[in-house]
Design an enzyme around this catalytic site. Structure first.
Site, mmCIF file in Angstrom:
data_model
loop_
_atom_site.group_PDB
_atom_site.id
_atom_site.type_symbol
_atom_site.label_atom_id
_atom_site.label_comp_id
_atom_site.label_asym_id
_atom_site.label_seq_id
_atom_site.Cartn_x
_atom_site.Cartn_y
_atom_site.Cartn_z
ATOM 1 N N ASP A 138 -2.255 1.543 8.031
ATOM 2 C CA ASP A 138 -1.145 1.881 7.828
ATOM 3 C C ASP A 138 0.592 1.296 8.437
ATOM 4 O O ASP A 138 0.974 2.195 9.174
ATOM 5 C CB ASP A 138 -1.236 3.468 7.871
ATOM 6 C CG ASP A 138 -2.812 3.722 7.097
ATOM 7 O OD1 ASP A 138 -2.776 4.175 7.400
ATOM 8 O OD2 ASP A 138 -2.768 3.209 6.310
ATOM 9 N N SER A 189 4.752 6.734 2.094
ATOM 10 C CA SER A 189 5.426 5.950 1.844
ATOM 11 C C SER A 189 4.479 4.282 2.080
ATOM 12 O O SER A 189 4.092 4.432 1.741
ATOM 13 C CB SER A 189 5.285 5.338 4.258
ATOM 14 O OG SER A 189 5.885 6.373 4.750
ATOM 15 N N GLU A 207 -2.319 -3.951 11.330
ATOM 16 C CA GLU A 207 -2.265 -2.802 11.757
ATOM 17 C C GLU A 207 -2.978 -2.025 10.581
ATOM 18 O O GLU A 207 -1.899 -1.645 9.566
ATOM 19 C CB GLU A 207 -1.644 -2.745 12.511
ATOM 20 C CG GLU A 207 -0.868 -1.460 13.189
ATOM 21 C CD GLU A 207 -0.376 -0.806 13.473
ATOM 22 O OE1 GLU A 207 0.955 -1.370 13.400
ATOM 23 O OE2 GLU A 207 0.209 0.352 14.078
ATOM 24 N N HIS A 256 0.417 5.159 1.220
ATOM 25 C CA HIS A 256 0.291 6.283 2.431
ATOM 26 C C HIS A 256 1.051 7.474 2.860
ATOM 27 O O HIS A 256 2.157 7.426 2.106
ATOM 28 C CB HIS A 256 0.875 4.958 3.953
ATOM 29 C CG HIS A 256 -0.213 5.950 4.267
ATOM 30 N ND1 HIS A 256 -1.541 6.323 4.690
ATOM 31 C CD2 HIS A 256 0.587 6.975 5.692
ATOM 32 C CE1 HIS A 256 -2.147 6.856 5.750
ATOM 33 N NE2 HIS A 256 -0.910 7.575 6.128
ATOM 34 N N ASN A 273 0.898 -1.036 0.407
ATOM 35 C CA ASN A 273 -0.267 -0.015 0.022
ATOM 36 C C ASN A 273 0.676 1.441 -0.039
ATOM 37 O O ASN A 273 2.109 1.417 0.912
ATOM 38 C CB ASN A 273 -1.039 0.125 1.493
ATOM 39 C CG ASN A 273 -2.061 1.615 1.486
ATOM 40 O OD1 ASN A 273 -2.246 1.474 0.373
ATOM 41 N ND2 ASN A 273 -2.389 1.719 2.188
HETATM 42 C C1 GRF Z 1 -3.290 9.355 -2.539
HETATM 43 O O1 GRF Z 1 -2.590 10.609 -2.510
HETATM 44 C C2 GRF Z 1 -2.852 8.178 -2.086
HETATM 45 O O2 GRF Z 1 -1.353 8.838 -1.759
HETATM 46 C C3 GRF Z 1 -3.797 8.284 -1.950
HETATM 47 O O3 GRF Z 1 -4.332 8.037 -2.305
HETATM 48 C C4 GRF Z 1 -4.238 9.461 -3.112
HETATM 49 C C5 GRF Z 1 -5.015 9.356 -4.531
HETATM 50 O O4 GRF Z 1 -4.042 8.016 -5.554
HETATM 51 N N1 GRF Z 1 -3.278 6.175 -1.289
HETATM 52 P P1 GRF Z 1 -4.236 8.259 -6.449
HETATM 53 O O5 GRF Z 1 -4.458 9.099 -7.170
HETATM 54 O O6 GRF Z 1 -6.523 7.443 -6.476
HETATM 55 O O7 GRF Z 1 -3.536 6.831 -6.852
#
Ligand code: GRF
Length: 194
Positions: free
Chosen positions: A144, A135, A142, A108, A106
């Site tokens: 994130d 990250s 858990e 984050h 994932n």
């Molecule tokens: C991004 O800020 C990413 O960090 C979070 O979702 C947001 C949108 O991501 N997980 P995307 O443009 O849909 O890939």
């Protein structure tokens, strides 16, 4: 190796991941799945010739188990070797996470372990941090919280709004996630810092 990418929105991370999987890259995108019908990323995936699926969590009336059982059956039909969550905005239970243990990543938008959860950029600004970032981590039960495989840092500037910072971090996300994915698929696990 086949990579399934899970999205909920625009899918800009999905696009950068999919575009990175060419040539001698060990991965190829096998599926883009969204929990949101009509998510912008679905059209982008179709334009790139990637199979898409929608499993709408609202069809399961809060029954997380039933939603995840459906998710797993849809995803497993594509036999992925890895799952990349990219802007997927549903919290998954240990059932789903256990099913893909060791195979799921994932991204984050914070420098974990700081600012788990939502509104990460506002929290960094409010805390007066000099830096923010993103990250990529292995997904564990858990939220994130799994082993961090890569991080990218950006400065926080004095006049930054959360949107300014989000845009600066997003550029780095599009570099970090592909760089971590290729190493993950090659079994290289030392942490990457950009
Ligand atoms: C991004 O800020 C990413 O960090 C979070 O979702 C947001 C949108 O991501 N997980 P995307 O443009 O849909 O890939």
């Amino acid at each position: 190796k086949k990579v399934a990418i899970l999205i909920s929105g625009g899918g800009s991370n999905m696009v950068s991941l999919a575009k990175s999987m060419t040539g001698d890259h060990p991965g190829r995108p096998c599926l883009v799945l969204s929990n949101v019908p009509g998510a912008g990323g679905l059209q982008k995936a179709e334009d790139m010739g990637i199979a898409t699926e929608v499993v709408d969590h609202r069809d399961f009336k809060g029954d997380r188990e039933a939603f995840e059982t459906k998710l797993i059956s849809v995803i497993d039909a594509y036999e992925p070797d890895a799952i990349a969550m990219a802007g997927f905005m549903r919290i998954l239970t240990p059932t789903f996470i256990g099913h893909y243990a060791g195979k799921m990543l994932n991204i984050h938008p914070s420098l974990l372990p700081k600012y788990k959860g939502l509104h990460t950029h506002q929290h960094a600004i409010d805390a007066g941090d000099a830096e923010a970032g993103c990250s990529v981590h292995e997904v564990t039960a858990e939220l994130d919280g799994g082993p961090i495989l890569g991080q990218a840092r950006v400065p926080i500037l004095p006049e930054d709004t959360a949107d300014d910072l989000a845009a600066r971090v997003l550029v780095k996300e599009h570099l970090l996630y592909p760089a971590v994915l290729v190493r993950f698929l090659r079994g290289e696990t030392e942490m990457l810092s950009l």
